[in-house]
Design a protein around this motif. Structure first.
Motif, PDB file in Angstrom:
ATOM      1  N   ARG A  31       0.859  -1.274   0.063  1.00  0.00           N
ATOM      2  CA  ARG A  31      -0.051  -0.104  -0.020  1.00  0.00           C
ATOM      3  C   ARG A  31       1.033   1.331   0.032  1.00  0.00           C
ATOM      4  NH1 ARG A  31      -5.265  -0.799   0.736  1.00  0.00           N
ATOM      5  NH2 ARG A  31      -6.263  -2.570   1.766  1.00  0.00           N
ATOM      6  N   ALA A  32       1.608   1.542  -1.317  1.00  0.00           N
ATOM      7  CA  ALA A  32       2.366   2.684  -1.208  1.00  0.00           C
ATOM      8  C   ALA A  32       2.190   3.261  -2.838  1.00  0.00           C
ATOM      9  CB  ALA A  32       3.867   2.105  -0.937  1.00  0.00           C
ATOM     10  N   GLU A  33       2.679   4.431  -2.939  1.00  0.00           N
ATOM     11  CA  GLU A  33       2.869   4.906  -4.498  1.00  0.00           C
ATOM     12  C   GLU A  33       4.129   4.464  -5.068  1.00  0.00           C
ATOM     13  OE1 GLU A  33       0.692   6.713  -6.032  1.00  0.00           O
ATOM     14  OE2 GLU A  33      -0.686   6.929  -4.386  1.00  0.00           O
ATOM     15  N   GLY A  34       4.009   4.147  -6.319  1.00  0.00           N
ATOM     16  CA  GLY A  34       5.390   3.709  -6.920  1.00  0.00           C
ATOM     17  C   GLY A  34       5.083   2.410  -7.712  1.00  0.00           C
ATOM     18  N   ASP A  35       6.175   2.237  -8.608  1.00  0.00           N
ATOM     19  CA  ASP A  35       6.111   1.073  -9.342  1.00  0.00           C
ATOM     20  C   ASP A  35       7.009  -0.200  -8.718  1.00  0.00           C
ATOM     21  OD1 ASP A  35       5.035   1.925 -11.595  1.00  0.00           O
ATOM     22  OD2 ASP A  35       6.813   2.629 -12.588  1.00  0.00           O
ATOM     23  N   PHE A  36       6.227  -1.356  -8.687  1.00  0.00           N
ATOM     24  CA  PHE A  36       6.915  -2.470  -7.892  1.00  0.00           C
ATOM     25  C   PHE A  36       6.957  -3.832  -8.665  1.00  0.00           C
ATOM     26  CE2 PHE A  36       4.645   0.367  -4.626  1.00  0.00           C
ATOM     27  CZ  PHE A  36       5.759   0.480  -3.806  1.00  0.00           C
ATOM     28  N   PRO A  37       7.823  -4.511  -8.510  1.00  0.00           N
ATOM     29  CA  PRO A  37       8.094  -5.583  -9.569  1.00  0.00           C
ATOM     30  C   PRO A  37       7.084  -6.726  -8.874  1.00  0.00           C
ATOM     31  CG  PRO A  37       9.956  -5.616  -7.820  1.00  0.00           C
ATOM     32  CD  PRO A  37       9.271  -4.160  -7.528  1.00  0.00           C
ATOM     33  N   THR A  38       6.785  -7.648  -9.719  1.00  0.00           N
ATOM     34  CA  THR A  38       5.602  -8.971  -9.425  1.00  0.00           C
ATOM     35  C   THR A  38       6.457 -10.253  -9.307  1.00  0.00           C
ATOM     36  OG1 THR A  38       4.015  -7.462 -10.399  1.00  0.00           O
ATOM     37  CG2 THR A  38       3.660  -9.864 -10.333  1.00  0.00           C
ATOM     38  N   LEU A  39       5.749 -10.897  -8.312  1.00  0.00           N
ATOM     39  CA  LEU A  39       6.359 -12.106  -7.904  1.00  0.00           C
ATOM     40  C   LEU A  39       5.162 -13.130  -8.415  1.00  0.00           C
ATOM     41  CD1 LEU A  39       8.352 -12.053  -4.526  1.00  0.00           C
ATOM     42  CD2 LEU A  39       8.818 -11.710  -7.041  1.00  0.00           C
ATOM     43  N   LEU A  40       5.374 -14.052  -9.270  1.00  0.00           N
ATOM     44  CA  LEU A  40       4.322 -15.259  -9.431  1.00  0.00           C
ATOM     45  C   LEU A  40       4.394 -16.360  -8.784  1.00  0.00           C
ATOM     46  CD1 LEU A  40       1.836 -15.979 -11.255  1.00  0.00           C
ATOM     47  CD2 LEU A  40       3.490 -16.627 -13.003  1.00  0.00           C
ATOM     48  N   VAL A  41       3.452 -16.932  -8.025  1.00  0.00           N
ATOM     49  CA  VAL A  41       3.732 -18.117  -7.257  1.00  0.00           C
ATOM     50  C   VAL A  41       2.387 -18.640  -7.648  1.00  0.00           C
ATOM     51  CG1 VAL A  41       3.875 -18.906  -4.756  1.00  0.00           C
ATOM     52  CG2 VAL A  41       4.451 -16.766  -5.250  1.00  0.00           C
ATOM     53  N   ARG A  42       2.655 -19.976  -8.252  1.00  0.00           N
ATOM     54  CA  ARG A  42       1.613 -21.024  -8.653  1.00  0.00           C
ATOM     55  C   ARG A  42       1.736 -22.166  -7.901  1.00  0.00           C
ATOM     56  NH1 ARG A  42       1.090 -23.096 -13.116  1.00  0.00           N
ATOM     57  NH2 ARG A  42      -0.897 -22.787 -13.146  1.00  0.00           N
ATOM     58  N   SER A  43       0.569 -22.650  -7.188  1.00  0.00           N
ATOM     59  CA  SER A  43       0.708 -23.381  -6.190  1.00  0.00           C
ATOM     60  C   SER A  43      -0.687 -24.700  -6.366  1.00  0.00           C
ATOM     61  CB  SER A  43       0.502 -23.164  -4.660  1.00  0.00           C
ATOM     62  OG  SER A  43       0.360 -23.793  -3.826  1.00  0.00           O
ATOM     63  N   PRO A  44      -0.526 -25.710  -6.158  1.00  0.00           N
ATOM     64  CA  PRO A  44      -1.537 -26.984  -6.083  1.00  0.00           C
ATOM     65  C   PRO A  44      -1.905 -27.062  -4.619  1.00  0.00           C
ATOM     66  CG  PRO A  44       0.558 -28.155  -5.968  1.00  0.00           C
ATOM     67  CD  PRO A  44       1.000 -26.686  -6.061  1.00  0.00           C
ATOM     68  N   TYR A  45      -1.609 -26.466  -3.743  1.00  0.00           N
ATOM     69  CA  TYR A  45      -1.629 -26.575  -2.300  1.00  0.00           C
ATOM     70  C   TYR A  45      -2.650 -25.398  -1.635  1.00  0.00           C
ATOM     71  CZ  TYR A  45       2.395 -29.574  -2.918  1.00  0.00           C
ATOM     72  OH  TYR A  45       3.173 -30.489  -3.249  1.00  0.00           O
ATOM     73  N   GLY A  46      -3.361 -24.803  -2.340  1.00  0.00           N
ATOM     74  CA  GLY A  46      -4.161 -23.840  -1.701  1.00  0.00           C
ATOM     75  C   GLY A  46      -3.666 -22.501  -1.720  1.00  0.00           C
ATOM     76  N   ARG A  47      -4.403 -21.499  -1.408  1.00  0.00           N
ATOM     77  CA  ARG A  47      -3.721 -20.048  -1.171  1.00  0.00           C
ATOM     78  C   ARG A  47      -4.126 -19.886   0.315  1.00  0.00           C
ATOM     79  NH1 ARG A  47      -7.741 -20.280  -4.647  1.00  0.00           N
ATOM     80  NH2 ARG A  47      -8.964 -18.841  -3.604  1.00  0.00           N
ATOM     81  N   GLY A  48      -4.326 -20.432   1.007  1.00  0.00           N
ATOM     82  CA  GLY A  48      -4.266 -20.164   2.537  1.00  0.00           C
ATOM     83  C   GLY A  48      -3.065 -20.266   3.261  1.00  0.00           C
ATOM     84  N   LEU A  49      -3.312 -20.789   4.742  1.00  0.00           N
ATOM     85  CA  LEU A  49      -2.086 -21.096   5.360  1.00  0.00           C
ATOM     86  C   LEU A  49      -1.416 -22.241   4.863  1.00  0.00           C
ATOM     87  CD1 LEU A  49      -3.630 -20.558   8.939  1.00  0.00           C
ATOM     88  CD2 LEU A  49      -2.050 -19.093   7.847  1.00  0.00           C
ATOM     89  N   PRO A  50      -0.086 -22.178   4.616  1.00  0.00           N
ATOM     90  CA  PRO A  50       0.983 -21.280   5.239  1.00  0.00           C
ATOM     91  C   PRO A  50       1.344 -20.269   3.867  1.00  0.00           C
ATOM     92  CG  PRO A  50       2.356 -23.037   4.725  1.00  0.00           C
ATOM     93  CD  PRO A  50       0.813 -23.438   4.389  1.00  0.00           C
ATOM     94  N   TRP A  51       0.735 -20.390   2.876  1.00  0.00           N
ATOM     95  CA  TRP A  51       1.106 -19.667   1.451  1.00  0.00           C
ATOM     96  C   TRP A  51       0.974 -18.328   1.773  1.00  0.00           C
ATOM     97  CZ3 TRP A  51       4.179 -23.303   0.510  1.00  0.00           C
ATOM     98  CH2 TRP A  51       3.845 -24.847   0.546  1.00  0.00           C
ATOM     99  N   SER A  52      -0.260 -17.983   2.158  1.00  0.00           N
ATOM    100  CA  SER A  52      -0.855 -16.486   2.260  1.00  0.00           C
ATOM    101  C   SER A  52       0.188 -15.526   3.095  1.00  0.00           C
ATOM    102  CB  SER A  52      -2.168 -16.564   2.670  1.00  0.00           C
ATOM    103  OG  SER A  52      -2.474 -16.974   3.979  1.00  0.00           O
ATOM    104  N   PRO A  53       0.365 -15.979   4.125  1.00  0.00           N
ATOM    105  CA  PRO A  53       1.518 -14.995   4.890  1.00  0.00           C
ATOM    106  C   PRO A  53       2.905 -15.258   4.505  1.00  0.00           C
ATOM    107  CG  PRO A  53       0.955 -16.911   6.377  1.00  0.00           C
ATOM    108  CD  PRO A  53      -0.119 -17.032   5.117  1.00  0.00           C
ATOM    109  N   MET A  54       3.434 -16.286   4.239  1.00  0.00           N
ATOM    110  CA  MET A  54       4.628 -16.551   4.010  1.00  0.00           C
ATOM    111  C   MET A  54       5.082 -16.041   2.717  1.00  0.00           C
ATOM    112  SD  MET A  54       5.346 -20.278   5.551  1.00  0.00           S
ATOM    113  CE  MET A  54       7.256 -20.521   5.206  1.00  0.00           C
ATOM    114  N   TYR A  55       4.307 -16.041   1.662  1.00  0.00           N
ATOM    115  CA  TYR A  55       4.512 -15.638   0.542  1.00  0.00           C
ATOM    116  C   TYR A  55       3.946 -14.124  -0.009  1.00  0.00           C
ATOM    117  CZ  TYR A  55       7.400 -19.810  -0.050  1.00  0.00           C
ATOM    118  OH  TYR A  55       8.531 -20.525   0.186  1.00  0.00           O
ATOM    119  N   GLY A  56       2.588 -14.419   0.081  1.00  0.00           N
ATOM    120  CA  GLY A  56       1.697 -13.184  -0.160  1.00  0.00           C
ATOM    121  C   GLY A  56       1.901 -12.136   0.709  1.00  0.00           C
TER     122      GLY A  56
END
Length: 560
Positions: free
Chosen positions: A39-64
């Motif tokens: 939540r800030a002004e400016g350009d930021f690079p993007t990370l793509l994370v593709r997973s078959p294990y869901g998007r909740g714990l632990p992936w949401s805090p550790m990677y998102g």
């Protein structure tokens, strides 16, 4: 997470979240995607994370969350057939095309600045390699953590089924994307029924009761042991590393179930001239993302900042950092392995291990392997809490385990690199698996596993068959007063499906035959020691925090 891992870097930004976005796959199937952002002004690079294990714990805090707080857009996407995404999941057939479709969607987003990186562990590493088969021009960096590139090698070793890990993968792929509670229940059910499943005759189909449902792809991978079987065509993404120019960081643990694949990736990238870095720590497949997470996260963050934001201040001065077990501490190296030197050790009839080469190929020692009472597995590169270094005393006391032990060392001995065994073995049935392991024996006699491997032998008549068995890469310090031990047996069950002794597939066998296995004198254990001195870690400008080996660190090598 911050209470658990006190050495995480301070956040730079507050993070926002757009859940449940729909991204069209290659065939139009909806891929459910969450977008995390600073939540800030400016350009930021993007990370793509593709997973078959869901998007909740632990992936949401550790990677998102964590990476968004550090100044990255993070696109966390469920692979097709998982986490609410459309279509049917398959282990490898869709990841390359679906990854390209995700990048095509990114190009249409107003916040995407054209600079892309990828990051993630295990199968999330496989989705990275699949995208790297034909890398988009926006891809500027990859971080593959305890990652996979060859599904066949995950399930099979020299024709032997990696049974326990196969069942663990089946449970994870089937339930983890449904949430932590269904996954925890599935894991407990598998543990309770593991013995019944792994001793069933035949093995084929027995996994259904433990997993609670049919898993068609799991039955397929179990019944196709040969890597050249047409079933596996297109599964391996090894070719991506052979021609890649995208800077790639690799992270593994010495007892990671996929460590061998990581070292293969490193070798291919080096031969291709690709910029690469390697971190090998005192971890298993899971502990790298638990006790090891502060160091793994710092390593990943430094690499991504260097190549996506032109900020190399967090990079270490050398391409390789290896944590040396046995109290050796972390070492910075220019390459892996640090030297090609290797020394052979030979077994003797008295049970000793010596550097004196034999002059013959005579029978040395034998044991009877009984598939109805298979030699159990103890520790090693498993996908379970039992993984890692363990006391091998009870195992070595069995009649079906041979041990050959060197003299007490008068000075420390370090081995850094690949360990291997040359086995010269005869059998009375013509068919046998042989499990070979290197152990560190302390002055009290406690024997702890360092690395190991399994080879499949076919013999004709009384003449011995020969097999070269890769026992994995390691970095380990045998302290003065300790002894080297070479352990040999007919298997490690249920880590590997037990050999029926008949040559029949272990998946379909219903009749077992005990095997008399005889080791011959021209067998040898090859260790990569005698390397030149290596440098201790140099100070680096990393995000604040201790490394895993400093006081209070999560898993110091001395604990091994």
């Amino acid at each position: 997470m911050r209470a658990t891992w006190r050495r995480l870097p301070a956040r730079r930004h507050a993070a926002g979240w757009e859940p449940g976005l729909t991204v069209p796959a290659a065939d139009g199937s909806p891929l459910v995607t969450d977008h995390y952002f600073p939540r800030a002004e400016g350009d930021f690079p993007t990370l793509l994370v593709r997973s078959p294990y869901g998007r909740g714990l632990p992936w949401s805090p550790m990677y998102g969350l964590l990476f968004a707080e550090q100044g990255f857009h993070v696109v966390l996407q469920s692979c097709r057939g998982t986490g609410g995404s459309g279509g049917a999941f398959h282990l490898w057939r869709n990841e390359a095309a679906d990854g390209r479709a995700a990048v095509a969607w990114l190009r249409r987003q107003p916040w995407f600045n054209g600079t892309l990186g990828t990051v993630g562990p295990s199968y999330l590493g496989y989705t990275q390699w699949a995208l790297a088969l034909d890398p988009p021009p926006e891809l500027k960096a990859m971080v593959v953590q305890v990652g996979l590139h060859d599904p066949h090698a995950l399930f099979h070793a020299d024709g032997a089924l990696r049974l326990e890990n196969t069942l663990a993968v089946g449970a994870g792929m089937t339930y983890q994307h449904r949430g932590m509670v269904p996954f925890a229940k599935a894991t407990l059910r598998l543990r309770r029924r593991l013995r019944d499943v792994t001793t069933a005759r035949p093995l084929r189909g027995a996994q259904v009761s433990a997993l609670g449902c049919e898993v068609p792809w799991l039955d397929e991978v179990m019944t196709h042991p040969e890597p050249d079987d047409p079933y596996w065509q297109g599964a391996s993404t090894a070719g991506a590393a052979e021609r890649l120019s995208v800077p790639t960081a690799l992270i593994t643990g010495w007892h990671d179930a996929l460590a061998g694949q990581t070292f293969e990736q490193y070798g291919r990238l080096r031969r291709a001239g690709c910029e690469t870095a390697l971190l090998a720590g005192p971890w298993t497949h899971t502990s790298a993302l638990q006790q090891g997470w502060p160091e793994v996260f710092a390593e990943s963050l430094a690499w991504l900042r260097a190549h996506l934001e032109s900020d190399p201040s967090g990079l270490r001065p050398t391409a390789v950092r290896a944590h040396v077990g046995g109290g050796g501490g972390p070492r910075d190296l220019d390459a892996w392995p640090p030297a090609p030197a290797a020394t052979a050790w030979f077994p003797t009839p008295e049970g000793h291990l010596t550097r004196q080469a034999p002059t013959d190929s005579l029978p040395l020692a034998s044991f009877r392997y009984d598939p109805d009472d298979p030699t159990p597995s103890v520790g090693g590169p498993l996908l379970s809490p039992a993984a890692g270094p363990r006391d091998n005393g009870a195992l070595e006391a069995r009649d079906d385990v041979l041990t050959f032990t060197g003299p007490p060392l008068t000075e420390p001995l370090e081995i850094l690199g690949p360990v291997s065994a040359r086995l010269s073995v005869s059998t009375d049935t013509g068919h046998a698996d042989v499990f070979t392991r290197l152990c560190d024996v302390d002055p009290r006699g406690r024997s702890v596993n360092v690395c190991d491997g399994l080879g499949r032998l076919r013999t004709t008549g009384p003449a011995p068959g020969r097999a070269d068995v890769e026992m994995g890469h390691t970095a380990h310090r045998f302290a003065a007063g300790h002894r080297l031990r070479w352990q040999i047996s007919g298997g490690a069950h249920p880590r590997y499906a037990h050999s029926p002794g008949t040559g029949e597939s272990p998946v379909d066998a219903t009749a077992f035959t005990p095997v008399r296995i005889t080791l011959h004198t021209d067998s040898a254990l090859t260790l990569p020691h005698g390397a030149p001195p290596v440098r201790p870690p140099q100070a680096t400008r990393r995000p604040r925090g201790r490394t895993a080996d400093e006081p209070g660190g999560p898993e110091a090598p001395a604990a091994r």
